[in-house]
Structure formats: structure tokens, C-alpha cells
Write an enzyme that holds these catalytic residues in place. Structure first.
Site, PDB file in Angstrom:
ATOM      1  CG  ASP B 340       4.316  -7.453   6.977  1.00  0.00           C
ATOM      2  OD1 ASP B 340       5.221  -6.652   7.267  1.00  0.00           O
ATOM      3  OD2 ASP B 340       4.157  -7.949   5.857  1.00  0.00           O
ATOM      4  CE  LYS B 440     -12.752  10.755  10.192  1.00  0.00           C
ATOM      5  NZ  LYS B 440     -13.630  10.863   9.014  1.00  0.00           N
ATOM      6  CG  ASP B 568       6.776  -7.824   1.522  1.00  0.00           C
ATOM      7  OD1 ASP B 568       7.378  -6.950   2.181  1.00  0.00           O
ATOM      8  OD2 ASP B 568       5.567  -8.075   1.653  1.00  0.00           O
TER       9      ASP B 568
END
Lengths: 607, 728
Positions: B340, B440, B568
Site C-alpha cells: 500500500d 481551500k 483487503d
């Protein structure tokens, strides 16, 4: 040695190797290696079924013949007229049945030869145990001979029985090898080939054409090829004194026969069974230096070239070179040692003050049991080649070699006939050692072992170990039985040398070589049966596991090479392989050899 | 790492482990134990035989031409020592594991569990009862050992969690040091990837409601204890293949030795025929037996099980629990490593690395606006913007309240998945007469915001956004309420230091590294290049991961991966070596075949090393064991045939006393097992170099070394034995 120093004649009395001798060995090796690639490439084409593409219409003609054979024999073919491939079990069954039939045919021919044609000498039926031994011997590519050819076998038996088996047993070895190579080369495949197609192709495209060429070359050198019976000729100088019954000997019977055709395949097919009793020491079987060179070359030709075939078929020529290199690394030093030991001569003879140094017009070294036309170097070369390959033909008597000179051929056989070895059988035997080497080496680099991308797992290991164990067990146990019972004690010498003779016989039969040390009277019911069984087990108890490995490997996936994979073409791996072969051979046979040739040598030099 | 049971640093021959191991070695003399190891069983049988021969010698019925009964007895004793030393090696390895298991077991003390009446806690009602006062829950006290799968328990602060399970309600800090050795508490909460708890760990604060995931005896701790104790004795295919090799070698040597008796009898008969007065006598059974034991691979045979247990032990010391020995070996064979990106290759958080002002705004203005909008943003990204503003433009940190006016503080607008922006609303002040909004966020979100505010999205900003993306960084666009785009903040993924070197090391080991990331392909490619991975999978979904693993496996490769999330689990189940993070979900742990207690994704590299070491130790000691035989022949053969063929004395190149040469060989053969115990337990050193070089090196050390060592060793022992001179 200290007694030598006090000998009445001045030193040096022991001869040494000569430049001419070394040159002959080098020429031999150079010619052999030069032929490896072309023949190996050609054999790969044949085994991949591409021989039909040969130029000049030859391929088409032979291809017709090939398909004709399939049609007559009922070999199953597919829509494209190609033989249907099978898994390893039908393949093995085919090989076993085929060889069993070969055994029966040769046995029957021998027993019935007195009633059959082509028997000009009027030879009688062969004794049952001898016929049993010979039939197995020729079916297993061993060609151990307990009989004398010219005085036992009719021409028909020689040609139809022994000659045919010479071809077919060699074809069997190459076919089994082809199946194993396919197992290594294929991915996730259920089949390893068609045994009938392999046998046919090997015979038709490889063995017969090569034999025909070699036979003609041998005839040109004076090897006989005739159906005429033995000829009685007048001696140029009558033999005197006369024989024990007082009659002067004025004539000699010269045995003849269709020898050249059989000798060609005898050498090419690593058979080694001579037409005449003394094999290639006989002047009509091996008359000249050139015929000797050609025959010695033929001994190693196919086993060496098959290494290239292997590399070609697994699409990685380096693998073939690596195996060939391992064979050479063992063979060349032993060959050199055999030559050096024979060239040095016999210290016991030197102690008498006999100068055995080679000089112009004088063959040096230990010439006992050697032909004057070959000398020490060609005898040593032949001895090493014939035992490295499982050929077994001789041009000198190994029994008369110096103790250590005789140890070398014996040990070459005991290594399992994997240094060149038999046609096909040598390489498949070597590949079993490769499995063992790969396993240990793989562990040493921290990888689950794999060879050519195929994982080596318990099943392969089990089969490989059977192949390594069977010959060792046969040789050791067979010798043990023979030395314990009175029937086994038919040696010509007492002490360690007699022991060597027995050990040699079982080493030869237990590894399908067929070479004889001479000296041992082996045409007895005990030896005929014991050695017969030894030959049978060592041949087929290896062929079946080898085919099982082929089947198991063929079914596996191939893992890609990475830098963590152990490369099997590097010098380090070649050394590893050599070490495995030599150490297994050494560790198994050192005690036995110590009681035979080693102690004989030590006694000889300390006298 | 501070592990309560780690003893990697302590010496191999720790008295606390050695003492019980000696007792255990004696107990293992039981033939039912011995028969499991064919090589050592042969030694056991011949030890019995030699002992009987010695006894027969003492009552005057010894072998003709044989040794004195005392010498036979001494040989018998050393044969027994050979068996004992092998037992001792195994006991040592087990002892080290047991010590670890014992400390694990301490944490497994029985606890009282508060079992929730399941009728009151039906599945799926959790949401509704979230606000429930846990005090009103109806619970009953039961023994932790009686809990079954799917039972629901309540665990409050100070309680020990009674079994492995999944948190279905609540948030708590948990001390997991009992299993991980890590003293810092971890957070466990319902839902998400931090929902699994391990039995035996302690809740420090708050409460959890846990659904038990394992029946008694199959919990994580139980499996861990079984593994470190070496109780799981199933052999791997590789071990079976090695067993076959060793058994075949044993049979070969058995034949070579057994047939030596007839050969010797023949030789003596021949010698007697030649010279009636000869003192030649056939080889004795004692000598044959001694030769046999010296030749069969006792060194590797005796250490094999110690090597396996020690391999597991090394893994446990690395804080990894494997569910099978096979997985450990497979780790050594891994060709492809899926990693990962986040947490493994890069630090989990992205850091601001540059400000790019646009459309006439100065860099300072941009930095100022960015800083203000981030002051209340406690995310690591937000903090990094403040830090960068200070570093680059010396804009010091301001108090949010100080920015306010007339007690109207500035209000922070947090990030939501909907708006995909965060920012600040400043009240009307002298500085900002109209007040000020600063936002932002992602380029798309800010463009939409700018349009909404009546401005035009900046073309220049869009260009910079593209450039930043290409560099593998994440662009954050800053705009204010006037519809003006101020500029772009570059948030950079920080690749961990030294990671490129580790990947280079892996490449030399023949392992391909593949980075898995949810980023877009452009960003992924840039990070992949910086980190030095061989390949990457961008915009990875669980399905894409599974597909990638299958593709590699189809190509014959062995795939390893780490994972922690429930998503996973399918990929973990498919991978050949699957390391689940201990912090991960129960589903991930069930799907993997190893659990990393440290939850450290780079641990895979360590695991690969341990797997390789395990195989290398086996291979190297096998080579050593077989290479030893050469010297033993030179020692024993001349001595064994002294009376028949004195000429063989020439082979006695070590110049041993023929009377004691065989004893010396047997003593060497036994002692070498003890000498190699540390190597077996520690493992052969692995260096990440090409396989061919590694083979060359190990062949030199263990092959050639194995040839030479016994020549020296046997000679030294023979000299010492002759100093004692007790056999006469």
C-alpha cells in the site's frame, strides 16, 4: 616405493605420459565437441516431430515410411495424421511392453537358433540361463556378454536378435529422455509424447542413418560384413611346439559374419555387445587406428549430442551446455588419470628392471592386456569412454590395467552411468542428479527449489532418489551376495583383485554398462541369473520413476526467472552438480573400492 | 521494539532454557518420539545395539577381534550422546518458544465477562441504542472461558477483554501490550478498520461492546501459543522433500556399511587362504555401527526440527504470528510484493511543500490566506500548511480569536465530503471591512466555489494544478469570497527515507515491488518513480487488487501483500503470503496467513528474509553434513581394516591412532551437533545478493568448510582422547 629405490636397475623405470598421447586425447575431445551441436540440433528436430521437413525430399520419403509404420502398427493418430500423445502412464506401459517383447524375442531366437537359418557354423541352442541373461542384457541396453559371440550365436541371432535390440534399446533410452525433456519444457500439460512415435522416429531418423554411415566407414577399414561361415586358413608359419596331444597346428579358423552393421550400432547406441568374444580388441571388429578412433567417437557421440538436444528442446541452450560441462568436468580428469596411470606402467614389472618408457617404435606403459595397434593412450581413452557412456565394449582388458587404472572405469560406472551414460539414459540419469543438486542448492539460496521454472517437490524428490538408490543398492547387495556364496567365487585371482572382478561385474550390470573386467567366469547359472536381474531392475526401476517425474513436471506451471531464482547454467551450479554426482558416487562406493583396487594398489606400491 | 518476551539479545545458551532442555532431551529418548525422525531413529537403534555389545563384552561374550568392552561402552555412550544432543537441540528451540508462550499464557488468565443477554442486543439495533446508557444494559457475569462465537459482551474501563472479537459499539483506548509489546494504548471503535480486539488485552478508558469472534481454544492467543510452542508439527512439502533426501542417503549408507561385513569376511577368507598365520579378522559390528552413524546425515537430521522451530521463533521475535509453517517458507519464495502506498511507501500524511500564487496575488498574500484558513485545521495537512508558511514567509501563527472582532470570533469551516473544501470566515474588522471568506480545497470544488461567488476560475491555477499532479503531489486551490483565485498549495506525499534502498535490495533478491494506491495514475506514477518501485496499481479497488494478484499467480509468481481493511480481505485470501495488520479488522486477520503485531507494513521485507533464512539454514547444514563424510572415511576405513590390509594405513592421512580413530570420529560427529545448535537457532546469515553468488558463498563456507573442519576436528579429538588413554 622404497623398495623401488633399492632395485638393481637405475631409475627412472616408470614411464610417463607423452605429448603424442595428450594430443590424441585432445583431438578426440575436439572432434567430439564439434559434432555435439549439429547432431544435437538434428536430434531435437526429430524428437519434436519436425524431421519431415528435411531437404531434398528425404523428409517426405521418410515421412511416408513413418506414417506407414504407424498405420501397420495401429498407432493412434489424430486428424492431422500425427500420433496421439499420452500421459506418462500409457507411455511407460508402452515402453515396458515393448521391451518385454524384445526380451522374449531374443530369448526365443537363442533357444531355437539350431532350427533356424543363417547358422553356417551349426551352433546349437543357447543354454537357458545364458539365453536369459543375454536377452535381458540386450533389452536393457547393457549388452553384458557371458558368452563368446562367434562360438555361441548364429548369424540370425546376432542380426535379428542382438542387432535389432541394439537399435531398439538405444531408441528406448532416447525416447524416455525425450519424454522427460518435454516434461521440463511444457507448461500445465497432461501429455509427454507418444512412445511409439518416439521409438519409430529415433530409429528411423537417427540410429539407422548414423549406423549405416558408420558401418560403411568400418567396412572400409576392414571390418567384416558377410554371411560366409568361419574360414579355415593355413598358418603361414605352423605353430610349434605342437599342442598337448602332440599334433602340430597348421591351420586356424577365422570367424566371420555380418559384423560391421552390428558394430556400428553397438557403439552408437551405447550397447557395447561385441560380435566376437574379445569385442573391439578383435582385429576383424576393430582393425585399424582409424576404425578405433571412429568407434571411440561413436561411443560418446549420441550421449554428448543429446545434451545439446536437451538445451534446444527446453529453449535454453545454456542448460544443455551446463549439463555437458558437468559431464566433461568429471570425464576429462578421470580420462587423463587413466591415461597417466597406464602410461606409468606397473611398478612390479618395473622392479624387474624392465624399461616401460615409450619411445619410437616402443609402446610404453602398462601394455599387459592391450593391443599393440592401440597402445596405452587409445586403450585408456576407450576404457574411460566406454564406462563413462554405458557402452561396455572394450579394446583392451580392464582386468590387466593397473589397480587404480582399473578403478577409474569401475568408478565411472558406479557414478550411475550419468557422465555421458547410455543413449538417452545417461542424460535422464543426470537430470535426476540435477534434481537433487537443484534441491540442495535451492535451499542454500533460500528458495523453494525449482529447475527450469518447475518446482521440485516431494514427489520429484522421491522419484529422483529412487533413481539414485536403485543402482547403488543393486551393486552393493549383488556383490555382497556373490562374495558370500561359493557360486560367486569364480574369480581368476585371489585377494583384492578377485574382489574387484566381482564388484566390477555388478557395477557393470547394476548400471547397465555391460563392460566386463575379464577374469571373472560369469557364464554360470548364478551370475547369469543374478546379473540378469540386476540389469532388469536397474533399467526399468529407473525408467518408470523418470517417466513419472516427466508426467509430474509436465503438469506444473512455470515460474518466471528472477534474480532470486537459482540459475542452473552458471559455473557455480555446474560445480554443485559435479559435487553431488561425485560425492554420492564416492561416499557409496569408497569402502568397497578401498577393499578392491585401492588396497591392491597400495600393496603393489609398498611391495 | 520493547517486547516483554523478546530475548533476541540474550545469549543462546540461557540457563533458564538450557536446564529444562536437558531434562527434555532425556525424555525424548522414547522410541515413539525418535521414530518421527528416520535419521536419528537409526542412531537410536544402533546405540541400543552397541550398548548390548558392550554388555556382552563385559560378560566375556564380546566380538572376536573387537575392541575392549570399555572402549565399546565409550563408543556406545557417544552414540547415545549423538541422540541426546539432537534431542537437546530440539528442546532448546522449543524452550525458547515455550518461554514466550508462558508469558503469553499469563495474559490469558481467566477473566469474568459481562455477557449481554443476546435477546436485548439483536443484530442491527446498535444504531438505535447508541445513546443508551450502558448502565442500563442487562448483563450477566460469566467466565470468559465459556464464551462462544457471536456472544456479545460489555467491556468497561479496567476490564480485560475476554476474547477475540469485533467492536460493535463504543470507542475505547485499549492496552494491547500483552500481545504486541507496545505500551502505547490504541483506539478501538465500532465500524471501520479499527474494530477488532484481541482477548487478553485491557480496556483503559470508556467502554466497548464486543461480539466474540472465536470459540474457546481457537482464539488468536491460543493460535499464537501453539505456534511458538511448536505444537503444530505438520511438515511442509519442502521439509518432506528434504526428509526423503536424508532418508535415501541413510539407506545408501546403511547398504554401504551393511555390505561391508560380507566384503570384509571375503577379504579375511582370502587373506587366510594366502597366509594361514594372518591375524586378520572381519570388521566388527561396533566399527560398522560407528561408521554408519558417522556417515548418515546426523548433523542435519539432528538439527532439522530445531531449525524449523527456531524459524518460527524468529518470526515471533519479529512480532509476526504465522498460522502455518508453509506460509513462512513461501515468504522466502515471494516474487511479487504488493505494498500500500500510504503508510508503507509514504508517510500517512501529505505535507505542504510549496505555494504558487496566481493572477497577480503575491506569494506572501497566498501564504497568509492559506495560513489563516488552516489555523483551526487540526489535520496533519492543515498543520503542515501553517508550518510551511512560517518557514518560508515567516508568517507567525496567530490565534483564531485574535482574528475576530468585537467578540465575534472567526469561524472555521471544516472539511466535508460534500463540499470538499475547508476554510475560514473572518468577521468584519478594520482589516477586512466586508469580512472575508477563505476557502481551500480540490481544484474542482474551488472552481465551483469561485463561479458561485461571481468570479471566473483561474486558467493559470488550472495549469499549475496539472503540473503539481504530474509531480505526484496533491494540489489544493485557495480562493476567497470575492471570487478571486489566490493560488495553489502543493501537498506532497513524503516518501519514507531509505525506502528506495530497501526496494533496490528487494530487486536484488529477485522480488518485484508493486505499489497499490487510490491516487490517479499521474500522481501514482510520480510517487512510484520517486520510491523506486517496479510497478504500481493506481485507482485501486478491492476488485482490481484481487485481479492483479490472480494475474501474477497465473504467470507462476508467488504474491505477498499486506492489508488491514475489510476490503483487503479478498485479496489477502488470494495472496500466497498475506500479512494482516494487528490493528486491522477481524476479517482481514482471518483472511491473511500472518498477523503483524506491530502493524508495520514494511515488515514483509523482514518476513521474506526470515523465510529465506529458514531454507538456507536447512540447505547449508545438509551440505555441511554430507561434506563431513569424506574426512570420516579417511579416519575410519584405515582403522577398520588394519588387521586385514595393513597397506590401507596409507590412507590414514590424519595420522590417527588406529585404536581410537573410530571413537574420535564418533565423538566429533556428536559434538558437531552441539557446536551447530547456535547456528541452527540463529539461522544462516542472509545477504541480499544474486542467487548465484549466494550459492557460491554458501558452497564455500558450508561445502568446502564441511570438507575441512572434520579433518581438523577429528585430529584434535584424537589427540585429546589419547591423552586420556582409558581404553586399555
Amino acid at each position: 616405493m622404497n623398495t623401488l629405490a633399492s632395485a638393481p636397475v637405475p631409475a627412472p623405470t616408470l614411464a610417463a605420459i607423452t605429448g603424442a598421447g595428450v594430443l590424441q586425447l585432445l583431438i578426440y575431445l575436439a572432434v567430439l565437441l564439434a559434432l555435439v551441436k549439429p547432431l544435437g540440433w538434428f536430434m531435437a528436430r526429430v524428437l519434436e516431430g519436425k524431421a519431415g521437413e528435411a531437404p531434398l525430399g528425404l523428409g517426405r520419403a521418410l515421412g511416408l515410411l513413418e506414417r506407414g509404420i504407424y498405420a501397420i502398427c495401429g498407432v493412434r493418430t489424430n486428424a492431422e495424421n500425427r500420433p496421439v500423445e499420452t500421459g506418462w502412464k500409457p507411455y511407460a506401459a508402452g515402453i515396458l511392453v515393448f521391451n518385454a517383447l524384445g526380451f522374449i524375442a531374443v530369448f526365443a531366437l537363442q533357444r531355437l537358433q539350431h532350427m533356424l537359418p543363417a547358422n553356417p557354423a551349426g551352433l546349437g541352442s543357447v543354454e537357458a540361463s545364458s539365453a536369459f541373461n543375454t536377452a535381458i542384457s540386450f533389452a536393457t541396453n547393457t549388452n553384458w556378454q557371458g558368452y563368446g559371440g562367434e562360438s555361441t550365436m548364429s548369424y540370425l541371432t546376432q542380426m535379428l536378435g542382438l542387432g535389432v535390440q541394439n537399435v531398439l534399446s538405444a531408441a528406448t533410452g532416447i525416447a524416455v529422455l525425450a519424454a522427460l525433456i518435454r516434461g521440463l519444457a511444457r507448461r500445465s500439460s497432461a501429455t509427454i509424447g507418444n512412445c511409439w512415435a518416439d521409438l519409430t522416429r529415433v530409429t528411423l531418423y537417427i540410429l539407422l542413418p548414423l549406423s549405416a554411415v558408420l558401418a560403411l566407414a568400418l567396412v572400409s577399414q576392414g571390418v567384416v560384413q558377410t554371411f560366409r561361415g568361419p574360414q579355415e586358413v593355413a598358418l603361414i608359419v605352423p605353430l610349434s611346439p605342437a599342442t598337448s596331444d602332440g599334433v602340430a597346428v597348421t591351420t586356424q579358423t577365422i570367424p566371420l559374419g555380418p559384423a560391421a552393421s552390428q558394430i556400428a550400432i553397438k557403439q552408437l547406441g551405447t550397447n557395447g555387445g561385441g560380435f566376437f568374444n574379445v569385442n573391439s580388441a578383435h582385429p576383424l571388429e576393430n582393425p585399424t587406428a582409424l576404425s578405433n578412433f571412429l568407434q571411440a567417437l561413436a561411443i560418446l557421440l549420441i550421449p554428448a549430442a543429446l545434451c545439446w538436444t536437451f538445451g534446444e528442446m527446453v529453449r535454453d541452450r545454456r542448460q544443455g551446455w551446463a549439463v555437458l560441462a558437468a559431464m566433461l568436468v568429471i570425464f576429462v580428469p578421470l580420462l587423463t588419470a587413466a591415461y597417466a596411470l597406464e602410461a606409468r606402467g606397473n611398478p612390479a614389472i618395473a622392479a624387474f628392471g624392465v624399461d616401460t618408457t615409450a619411445s619410437l617404435g616402443e609402446l610404453g606403459g602398462n601394455m599387459e592386456g592391450k593391443e599393440a595397434r592401440f597402445g596405452v593412450v587409445n586403450s585408456a581413452l576407450w576404457a574411460a569412454a566406454t564406462t563413462a557412456a554405458s557402452n561396455g565394449s572394450v579394446n583392451s582388458m580392464h582386468d590387466s590395467f593397473t589397480p587404480l587404472g582399473g578403478l577409474i572405469p569401475m568408478w565411472l560406472m558406479q557414478l550411475g552411468e550419468v557422465v555421458f551414460g547410455g543413449a538417452g539414459s545417461g542424460l535422464y540419469g543426470m537430470l535426476m542428479f540435477v534434481i537433487v543438486a537443484v534441491f540442495v542448492a535451492g535451499l542454500m539460496v533460500g528458495r523453494a527449489p525449482e529447475y527450469l521454472g518447475k518446482k521440485i517437490e516431494p514427489f520429484e524428490m522421491k522419484m529422483a532418489m529412487v533413481c539414485v538408490l536403485v543402482p547403488c543398492a543393486i551393486v552393493l547387495v549383488g556383490t555382497a551376495v556373490a562374495v558370500l556364496i561359493p557360486e560367486g567365487n569364480t574369480t581368476s585371482n585371489p585377494g583384492p583383485h578377485g574382489f574387484s572382478q566381482i564388484l566390477y561385474a555388478f557395477s557393470s550390470a547394476g548400471n547397465n554398462n555391460g563392460s566386463a573386467f575379464a577374469g571373472l567366469a560369469a557364464n554360470t547359472p548364478f551370475y547369469n541369473i543374478a546379473l540378469g536381474l540386476a540389469m532388469w531392475f536397474s533399467r526399468f526401476w529407473i525408467i518408470v520413476p523418470v517417466l513419472a517425474v516427466a508426467g509430474s513436471l509436465a503438469a506444473k506451471r512455470v515460474s518466471p526467472m528472477t534474480s532470486g531464482t537459482l540459475p542452473t547454467h552458471t559455473p557455480v551450479f555446474v560445480l554443485m552438480l559435479v559435487a553431488v554426482v561425485v560425492i554420492v558416487g564416492a561416499l557409496t562406493f569408497v569402502p568397497a573400492l578401498a577393499l578392491g583396487p585401492v588396497v591392491e594398489h597400495l600393496q603393489l606400491v609398498s611391495k | 521494539m520493547p517486547h516483554p518476551t523478546t530475548h533476541a539479545s540474550s545469549s543462546i545458551f540461557n540457563p533458564a532454557i538450557v536446564r529444562p532442555a536437558i531434562g527434555s532431551a532425556l525424555a525424548k529418548l522414547d522410541p515413539r518420539v525418535q521414530i518421527r525422525n528416520p535419521v536419528m531413529f537409526v542412531v537410536w537403534v544402533v546405540s541400543v545395539l552397541t550398548t548390548l555389545l558392550a554388555v556382552a563384552g563385559f560378560v566375556g561374550k564380546g566380538e572376536a577381534g573387537g575392541y575392549s568392552p570399555t572402549l565399546v561402552l565409550v563408543i556406545a555412550l557417544w552414540l547415545w550422546f549423538t541422540v541426546l544432543f539432537a534431542n537437546f537441540a530440539e528442546a532448546m528451540a522449543q524452550g525458547r518458544g515455550k518461554a514466550q508462550a508462558a508469558s503469553l499464557r499469563k495474559s490469558k488468565r481467566d477473566v469474568t465477562a459481562r455477557k449481554v443477554r443476546t435477546g436485548l442486543w439483536a443484530r442491527g439495533t446498535g444504531e438505535k441504542q447508541r445513546a443508551t446508557d450502558i448502565g442500563t444494559l442487562k448483563t450477566e457475569s460469566v467466565s470468559g472461558a465459556t464464551l462462544r462465537k457471536d456472544d456479545i459482551v460489555l467491556v468497561q474501563a479496567g476490564d480485560i477483554i475476554p476474547g477475540d472479537g469485533e467492536v460493535i459499539e463504543g470507542v475505547a483506548s485499549v492496552n494491547e501490550s500483552a500481545v504486541t509489546g507496545e505500551s502505547a494504548p490504541v483506539i478501538r471503535e465500532a465500524g471501520g478498520d479499527r474494530s477488532s480486539v484481541v482477548g487478553g488485552t485491557q480496556v483503559l478508558s470508556d467502554w466497548l461492546i464486543v461480539r466474540i469472534a472465536a470459540d474457546p481454544g481457537s482464539s488468536f492467543l491460543d493460535r499464537m501459543i501453539a505456534m511458538v510452542e511448536g505444537a503444530k508439527r505438520q511438515k511442509t512439502p519442502n521439509e518432506i522433500a528434504l526428509d526423503i533426501l536424508l532418508a535415501a542417503l541413510t539407506i545408501t549408507f546403511l547398504l554401504a556399511c551393511a555390505t561391508l561385513l560380507p566384503y570384509s569376511i571375503y577379504a579375511v577368507t582370502q587373506a587366510k587362504a594366502a597366509d594361514a598365520g594372518t591375524t586378520a579378522s572381519p570388521i566388527t559390528v561396533t566399527v560398522l555401527v560407528a561408521l554408519l552413524v558417522c556417515l548418515i546425515p546426523t548433523t542435519i537430521g539432528g538439527l532439522l526440527s530445531a531449525i524449523r522451530i527456531a524459524g518460527m521463533d524468529r518470526l515471533v521475535q519479529a512480532n509476526v504470528i504465522a498460522t502455518s509453517g508453509r506460509a513462512v517458507e513461501a515468504a522466502g519464495d515471494v516474487d511479487v510484493l504488493l505494498l500500500d502506498k500510504t503508510g508503507t511507501i509514504t508517510f500517512g500524511n501529505r505535507m505542504a511543500s510549496a505555494f504558487y500564487s496566481v493572477d497577480g496575488t503575491t506569494a506572501e498574500q497566498l501564504a497568509d490566506a492559506a495560513q489563516i484558513s488552516s489555523l483551526a485545521d487540526e489535520t496533519p495537512e492543515g498543520r503542515s500548511i501553517v508550518v510551511l508558511a512560517k518557514q518560508k514567509y515567516n508568517i507567525r501563527e496567530r490565534d483564531m480569536h485574535a482574528l475576530g472582532f468585537d467578540d465575534k470570533p472567526a469561524s472555521f469551516v471544516p472539511f466535508t465530503a460534500n463540499t470538499r473544501m475547508s476554510g475560514v470566515d473572518l468577521p468584519v474588522s478594520t482589516r477586512y471591512p466586508q469580512g472575508r471568506q477563505i476557502r481551500k480545497g480540490s481544484a474542482d470544488a474551488i472552481e465551483a466555489y469561485v463561479s458561485r461567488m461571481g468570479g471566473t476560475p483561474s486558467v493559470q491555477a488550472r495549469e499549475i494544478v496539472n503540473e503539481v499532479s504530474k509531480r505526484g503531489s496533491t494540489p489544493l486551490v485557495v480562493a476567497d469570497g470575492s471570487g478571486r483565485t489566490l493560488g495553489v498549495i502543493e501537498l506532497k506525499d513524503i516518501v519514507k527515507g531509505g525506502i528506495a534502498e530497501r526496494f533496490a535490495e528487494l530487486r536484488r533478491m529477485g522480488i518485484k515491488t508493486v505499489m497499490i494506491t487510490g491516487d490517479n495514475p499521474v500522481t501514482a506514477a510520480a510517487i512510484a518513480a520517486e520510491a523506486g518501485v517496479d510497478d504500481f496499481l493506481a485507482q485501486a479497488t478491492p476488485e482490481a487488487k484481487l485481479k492483479l494478484i490472480r494475474e501474477y499467480q497465473q504467470g507462476g509468481r508467488l504474491v505477498a501483500m499486506t492489508g488491514d481493511g475489510t476490503n483487503d480481505a479478498p485479496a489477502l485470501a488470494q495472496a500466497d503470503v498475506a500479512v494482516a495488520m494487528n490493528s486491522g479488522t477481524q476479517a482481514a486477520k482471518e483472511a491473511g496467513n500472518m498477523v503483524d503485531l506491530d502493524s508495520n507494513p514494511t515488515k514483509l521485507i523482514e518476513i521474506v528474509r526470515i523465510g529465506k533464512q529458514l531454507l538456507m539454514t536447512r540447505g547449508s547444514l545438509t551440505t555441511f553434513s554430507i561434506a563431513n563424510d569424506v574426512a570420516k572415511y579417511f579416519a575410519i576405513i584405515p582403522a577398520a581394516f588394519m588387521s586385514t590390509y595393513p597397506a590401507l594405513g596409507t590412507l590414514n592421512i590424519m595420522r590417527l591412532n588406529p585404536e581410537t580413530a573410530i571413537l574420535s570420529s564418533v565423538v566429533f560427529n556428536a559434538l558437531i551437533i552441539v557446536m551447530l545448535i547456535p547456528l541452527a537457532l540463529r539461522g544462516v546469515k542472509y545477504r541480499p545478493v544474486e542467487a548465484s553468488r549466494l550459492l557460491g558463498h554458501n558452497l564455500l563456507v558450508y561445502g568446502v568448510g564441511g570438507l575441512i573442519v572434520p579433518f581438523v576436528g577429528i585430529k584434535v579429538i584424537d589427540v585429546l582422547v589419547n591423552l586420556l588413554a582409558f581404553w586399555n
